[in-house]
Structure formats: structure tokens, C-alpha cells
Motif scaffolding. Structure first.
Motif, PDB file in Angstrom:
ATOM      1  N   LEU A  19       0.805  -1.227   0.000  1.00  0.00           N
ATOM      2  CA  LEU A  19       0.000   0.000   0.000  1.00  0.00           C
ATOM      3  C   LEU A  19       0.837   1.277   0.000  1.00  0.00           C
ATOM      4  O   LEU A  19       0.364   2.343   0.337  1.00  0.00           O
ATOM      5  CB  LEU A  19      -0.983   0.041   1.176  1.00  0.00           C
ATOM      6  CG  LEU A  19      -1.914  -1.158   1.328  1.00  0.00           C
ATOM      7  CD1 LEU A  19      -2.744  -1.039   2.595  1.00  0.00           C
ATOM      8  CD2 LEU A  19      -2.816  -1.301   0.109  1.00  0.00           C
ATOM      9  N   ILE A  20       2.103   1.139  -0.390  1.00  0.00           N
ATOM     10  CA  ILE A  20       2.934   2.334  -0.561  1.00  0.00           C
ATOM     11  C   ILE A  20       2.784   2.787  -2.014  1.00  0.00           C
ATOM     12  O   ILE A  20       2.911   1.977  -2.928  1.00  0.00           O
ATOM     13  CB  ILE A  20       4.420   2.011  -0.263  1.00  0.00           C
ATOM     14  CG1 ILE A  20       4.601   1.580   1.204  1.00  0.00           C
ATOM     15  CG2 ILE A  20       5.316   3.195  -0.593  1.00  0.00           C
ATOM     16  CD1 ILE A  20       4.332   2.638   2.240  1.00  0.00           C
ATOM     17  N   SER A  21       2.499   4.075  -2.205  1.00  0.00           N
ATOM     18  CA  SER A  21       2.318   4.592  -3.563  1.00  0.00           C
ATOM     19  C   SER A  21       3.590   4.390  -4.388  1.00  0.00           C
ATOM     20  O   SER A  21       4.676   4.780  -3.963  1.00  0.00           O
ATOM     21  CB  SER A  21       1.993   6.083  -3.505  1.00  0.00           C
ATOM     22  OG  SER A  21       2.162   6.667  -4.778  1.00  0.00           O
ATOM     23  N   PRO A  22       3.466   3.792  -5.583  1.00  0.00           N
ATOM     24  CA  PRO A  22       4.655   3.555  -6.432  1.00  0.00           C
ATOM     25  C   PRO A  22       5.390   4.861  -6.743  1.00  0.00           C
ATOM     26  O   PRO A  22       6.595   4.857  -6.941  1.00  0.00           O
ATOM     27  CB  PRO A  22       4.068   2.955  -7.713  1.00  0.00           C
ATOM     28  CG  PRO A  22       2.687   2.492  -7.356  1.00  0.00           C
ATOM     29  CD  PRO A  22       2.216   3.335  -6.218  1.00  0.00           C
ATOM     30  N   ARG A  23       4.661   5.969  -6.743  1.00  0.00           N
ATOM     31  CA  ARG A  23       5.293   7.238  -7.079  1.00  0.00           C
ATOM     32  C   ARG A  23       6.416   7.608  -6.108  1.00  0.00           C
ATOM     33  O   ARG A  23       7.356   8.314  -6.460  1.00  0.00           O
ATOM     34  CB  ARG A  23       4.241   8.352  -7.122  1.00  0.00           C
ATOM     35  CG  ARG A  23       4.787   9.614  -7.782  1.00  0.00           C
ATOM     36  CD  ARG A  23       3.724  10.670  -7.991  1.00  0.00           C
ATOM     37  NE  ARG A  23       2.664  10.229  -8.892  1.00  0.00           N
ATOM     38  CZ  ARG A  23       1.625  10.986  -9.223  1.00  0.00           C
ATOM     39  NH1 ARG A  23       1.520  12.202  -8.720  1.00  0.00           N
ATOM     40  NH2 ARG A  23       0.695  10.541 -10.036  1.00  0.00           N
ATOM     41  N   LEU A  24       6.314   7.112  -4.875  1.00  0.00           N
ATOM     42  CA  LEU A  24       7.339   7.466  -3.881  1.00  0.00           C
ATOM     43  C   LEU A  24       8.719   6.933  -4.281  1.00  0.00           C
ATOM     44  O   LEU A  24       9.734   7.526  -3.958  1.00  0.00           O
ATOM     45  CB  LEU A  24       6.944   6.951  -2.489  1.00  0.00           C
ATOM     46  CG  LEU A  24       5.625   7.474  -1.920  1.00  0.00           C
ATOM     47  CD1 LEU A  24       5.489   7.110  -0.444  1.00  0.00           C
ATOM     48  CD2 LEU A  24       5.511   8.985  -2.083  1.00  0.00           C
ATOM     49  N   PHE A  25       8.724   5.822  -5.015  1.00  0.00           N
ATOM     50  CA  PHE A  25      10.018   5.248  -5.418  1.00  0.00           C
ATOM     51  C   PHE A  25      10.731   6.132  -6.433  1.00  0.00           C
ATOM     52  O   PHE A  25      11.937   6.074  -6.563  1.00  0.00           O
ATOM     53  CB  PHE A  25       9.828   3.836  -5.968  1.00  0.00           C
ATOM     54  CG  PHE A  25       9.279   2.899  -4.932  1.00  0.00           C
ATOM     55  CD1 PHE A  25      10.104   2.370  -3.957  1.00  0.00           C
ATOM     56  CD2 PHE A  25       7.929   2.574  -4.902  1.00  0.00           C
ATOM     57  CE1 PHE A  25       9.598   1.527  -2.975  1.00  0.00           C
ATOM     58  CE2 PHE A  25       7.422   1.735  -3.931  1.00  0.00           C
ATOM     59  CZ  PHE A  25       8.264   1.217  -2.963  1.00  0.00           C
ATOM     60  N   SER A  26       9.951   6.940  -7.148  1.00  0.00           N
ATOM     61  CA  SER A  26      10.569   7.799  -8.152  1.00  0.00           C
ATOM     62  C   SER A  26      11.412   8.900  -7.504  1.00  0.00           C
ATOM     63  O   SER A  26      12.223   9.525  -8.173  1.00  0.00           O
ATOM     64  CB  SER A  26       9.494   8.418  -9.048  1.00  0.00           C
ATOM     65  OG  SER A  26       8.740   9.374  -8.313  1.00  0.00           O
ATOM     66  N   TYR A  27      11.223   9.129  -6.211  1.00  0.00           N
ATOM     67  CA  TYR A  27      12.055  10.121  -5.519  1.00  0.00           C
ATOM     68  C   TYR A  27      13.435   9.561  -5.181  1.00  0.00           C
ATOM     69  O   TYR A  27      14.362  10.295  -4.883  1.00  0.00           O
ATOM     70  CB  TYR A  27      11.390  10.582  -4.218  1.00  0.00           C
ATOM     71  CG  TYR A  27      10.025  11.212  -4.407  1.00  0.00           C
ATOM     72  CD1 TYR A  27       9.800  12.098  -5.452  1.00  0.00           C
ATOM     73  CD2 TYR A  27       8.978  10.932  -3.548  1.00  0.00           C
ATOM     74  CE1 TYR A  27       8.555  12.680  -5.642  1.00  0.00           C
ATOM     75  CE2 TYR A  27       7.722  11.519  -3.729  1.00  0.00           C
ATOM     76  CZ  TYR A  27       7.528  12.390  -4.777  1.00  0.00           C
ATOM     77  OH  TYR A  27       6.299  12.958  -4.952  1.00  0.00           O
ATOM     78  N   ALA A  28      13.541   8.238  -5.197  1.00  0.00           N
ATOM     79  CA  ALA A  28      14.799   7.601  -4.784  1.00  0.00           C
ATOM     80  C   ALA A  28      15.810   7.603  -5.925  1.00  0.00           C
ATOM     81  O   ALA A  28      15.458   7.805  -7.091  1.00  0.00           O
ATOM     82  CB  ALA A  28      14.519   6.182  -4.328  1.00  0.00           C
TER      83      ALA A  28
END
Lengths: 248, 248
Positions: B37-46
Motif C-alpha cells: 500500500l505504498i504509492s509507487p510514485r514514492l520510489f521515483s524520488y529515490a
């Protein structure tokens, strides 16, 4: 065409706890209505042309009555402005955001709620106190000190029964009265307690103790508002889990 | 030299409810341990080089036991890595963040808690339900459905007495049992209720009703987990204050 109003939770104090969505709407705001205890750094995200209006409250002395704040939000939106209403914590947790939303709805103004890190969650995180913890606390309740010092509103015995962790916001001023009533209601004197001042900010301070001695201890430590009181087993974890004291 | 671990609350679902501090630590992370349930978009910040490890839980089927998650965080930090542990909501609200902090403390690893918008606050904001509202709710309590379906842990009468607004997280599966017990404890059938599915995300759905009919209604509406139940007068405000339904 009408503008739109954003009711934005700024978080517990430190600017880094604003949300990405909160920053986004501040960046494009025409006018900001803000409360006290809002980090000055948040204004740096706004356009240099932004109009900033202070509508905060200090010690029950309201700078602007709630009805007038609502009228101002509506007026600004009717001028076609993008309006940001910046509140400490979260707009829907003791933030009167519901009242502002009601007024906007009645006036036919579009609005968005941008939730924030509510102060009990943020302040406890910075103090190293989990609101819930396996074996120690399976639920939590949040009340205000104002409510807890008003006999008519609260059944004291139930307040304690009702929660594993009890967080009392704005509980410092009325603490002598509140603690007296909790003791009379049968809450054990040795119940673990912590008082947190200005959680997450540079003025952050924590005092540990129990229901009987936390008032005196916080007085000696010079704790002042804004402060919250945490009662329950988890309050005893702070000395172990406080992650800021161990920072290099 | 040891690295450091960041226990980060990702918020209730939508990526915009991550905090600025949360984004900052994701940007500089060497390794991310994340829940479901973690938004996939958050990975784009990494960073593109980041190592991402799924440690989520699905329906009690734990992908990785909690003890092993703790060991992994410690190992990665001992390799000198900047470790981000990304959790839904807030790490200290039913997030087992306290247990991870304990393990890190014992191992002598530095850590930081980055609080988040906890799911009751975020989901209710997106549904237009204030947790507190003048004249309707002066306090709120948050419990889990798992706890509420366990007789031994909870005094049912007190649960209701104890709060103006009651939020039951993960309450959907056990709802028939929970509602039965609340009714038997004397909570009025007409108590206002709302069930919120996946609050703040694209899958967000809300069903309104009362204690007696909300279960059937949510079944008919095809509501599924994750969902939370809100009980109390404020639940009745959603049809008025829901700001998303009126968006252009």
C-alpha cells in the motif's frame, strides 16, 4: 469565477513535516491566512507577491473571531483568489476545519482539505513515544485540556478506562485540576506520564514522571504552552526511544 | 561506520501526503524496506541505484516476520547504508515502529522517526469527516478491528462511552462480530457510521449509514480492505463536507 480554498495542515511545528501537497498549494497561493505556531520557513515556499494574513489565536484572545475568518476565506475566494488556510497540525483534529468547510460549502466555494501530521502524532514521534505498542497500548484517545477541566462534558472514570494511551492537548494550564480529577476517578498515581513542549521544534522539551509528580516536575523544568500530556505505559518508553538525544 | 535508519510514515496512500522530510530521506537512501500500500510514485524520488526490498504483510500472511525485518534494518545499517523503512500512515500508530526503534536502540544503530499523516486522519480528511467538530465531537479514539473482535481485550460498553468519535482500523473483516457486540453493549442502532475504503487513493470509496445497516450497505457496494469504520455524529457530515464529489 470563484477561486478555491485549501485548508492545509502544516504539521506539528517543524517545517519538514509539511506534506508535499501542502507545499504545492502554498507555492501557488494568492493569499495565506495563517495561525500562530506556523514555521516561518513555510512562507518561503510562497510567491513573493503572496498576501499573508495572521488570524491566529493566543491564550483565548482571538485575533479574529471564527465567523470572521470564514467570511474572509469566502471573500478572497469570491475575488477569484487561490486561498490557503494554514493551520497547525491537521485541519480536522481540533482545528475547526469542519466549521470552515461548512461555511465554504454554504457559500458555494470549492475547497480541498490537505491533511497534516496532527500534533499528537508528530510530537510523540519526536519524543520517542509510540502511540500504540504491542503489549503496552492497543488504542489511543485524544482529548483537550479544556474539555477535561469541564465537569459537565466528561465522565472521568470513563476517560481512563477508555484508552490505553491518553493524549491531552493543551492540558498544561489546567493540569492541577485535571490531574486531581483523574486521581479522584481512581487512575493510579504511578500511571506513567510525559509532558511534551513544542514537539518537533527547536523549543522541544520533554519531562517524564507519573500522574502524581509530572505537574511539579514540568513546573520546575519551566515547561510552557503549547504542551501536551501523555498518560499510559508508552509514556515510559521515551527515555529509551528518544532518538534525538542520541544524535551526533 | 554504521549507517542510519529512517522510520518513515508514507501517509494514507496518495503520494502527495508524504512529508517534505520523508521525501528528503528517500532521495538519499541506499536501501528502502517498504510495506504494501505504498504509492509507487514514492520510489521515483529515490536514486536509480536504490535497492528496494518488499517486507509487507498481506492478510496476516507475513512476507517477512517482524524480527527478521528488524534484523535486516540492523544489517543494512551496519554495512554503512542509509536505510529507509517506509510504512503506510505513521510509524508509531499501529505501525510497529516502536518495536523497530527498540531493536535499533539495542543494536546501537542511530535512527530517526519521520512521522506521517496517519490513516485515520488522512482518510477522514479525504472523506470530509472531521475527527472533532464543535458541538458534535470533542475527542476521538482509534482502535483496530482485531482488538475489537477480541473479547478479552476490551470492555465494550466503555469503548462507546469513551469517545465522541470512534475510528476502527482494519474493521471490515470482523465487522459482523464487532457491530453485534457494540449493539449488545447498548450502542444505539441509529449511531451514525461511515466505512471508508482506501482513503485518499484512486480506489477511495465511502459508504454512509448507521450501526445497524452499514455492514450490509458496504457489502452491496463491494467495499474491500483496506477500510476503516467511523462511528459517531461526525460520520453524518460526510455527505455535506465531501469536497471531492464537488470537484470539477
Amino acid at each position: 469565477m470563484n477561486g478555491k480554498v485549501y485548508l492545509v495542515g502544516a504539521g506539528p511545528g517543524v517545517s519538514g513535516l509539511l506534506t508535499l501537497r501542502g507545499k504545492e498549494v502554498i507555492e501557488t497561493a494568492d493569499i495565506l491566512f495563517y495561525d500562530r505556531l506556523i514555521s516561518p520557513r513555510l512562507f518561503s515556499y510562497a510567491s513573493p507577491q503572496v498576501e499573508a494574513v495572521y488570524v491566529g489565536k493566543a491564550n483565548r484572545k482571538h485575533t479574529m473571531p471564527q465567523e470572521e475568518i470564514c467570511r474572509c476565506l469566502i471573500c478572497a475566494a469570491r475575488e477569484g483568489k487561490r486561498v490557503v488556510r494554514l493551520k497547525g497540525g491537521d485541519p480536522f483534529v481540533f482545528g475547526r476545519g469542519g466549521e470552515e468547510a461548512f461555511a465554504l460549502r454554504e457559500a458555494g466555494i470549492d475547497y480541498e482539505i490537505v491533511p497534516g501530521v496532527t500534533s499528537p502524532v508528530g510530537a510523540l514521534a519526536y519524543a520517542g513515544i509510540p502511540l500504540t505498542h504491542r503489549g503496552l497500548a492497543n488504542s489511543f484517545t485524544v482529548v483537550t485540556g479544556h474539555q477535561m477541566s469541564n465537569d459537565e462534558l466528561l465522565d472521568w472514570q470513563n476517560v481512563w478506562n477508555r484508552s490505553d494511551t491518553l493524549v491531552i492537548l493543551m492540558g498544561l494550564e489546567q493540569w492541577p485540576e485535571i490531574s486531581q480529577r483523574l486521581l479522584l476517578a481512581g487512575v493510579p498515581v504511578e500511571t506513567k506520564a510525559a509532558i511534551l513542549q513544542a514537539g518537533s521544534t527547536a523549543l522541544q522539551k520533554r519531562v517524564d514522571g507519573n500522574l502524581a509528580n509530572i505537574g511539579i516536575r514540568s513546573q520546575k523544568a519551566g515547561i510552557h504552552s503549547p504542551a501536551l500530556v501523555v498518560l499510559g505505559e508508552v509514556a515510559g518508553l521515551a527515555p529509551i526511544l528518544d532518538w534525538q538525544s542520541s544524535q551526533p
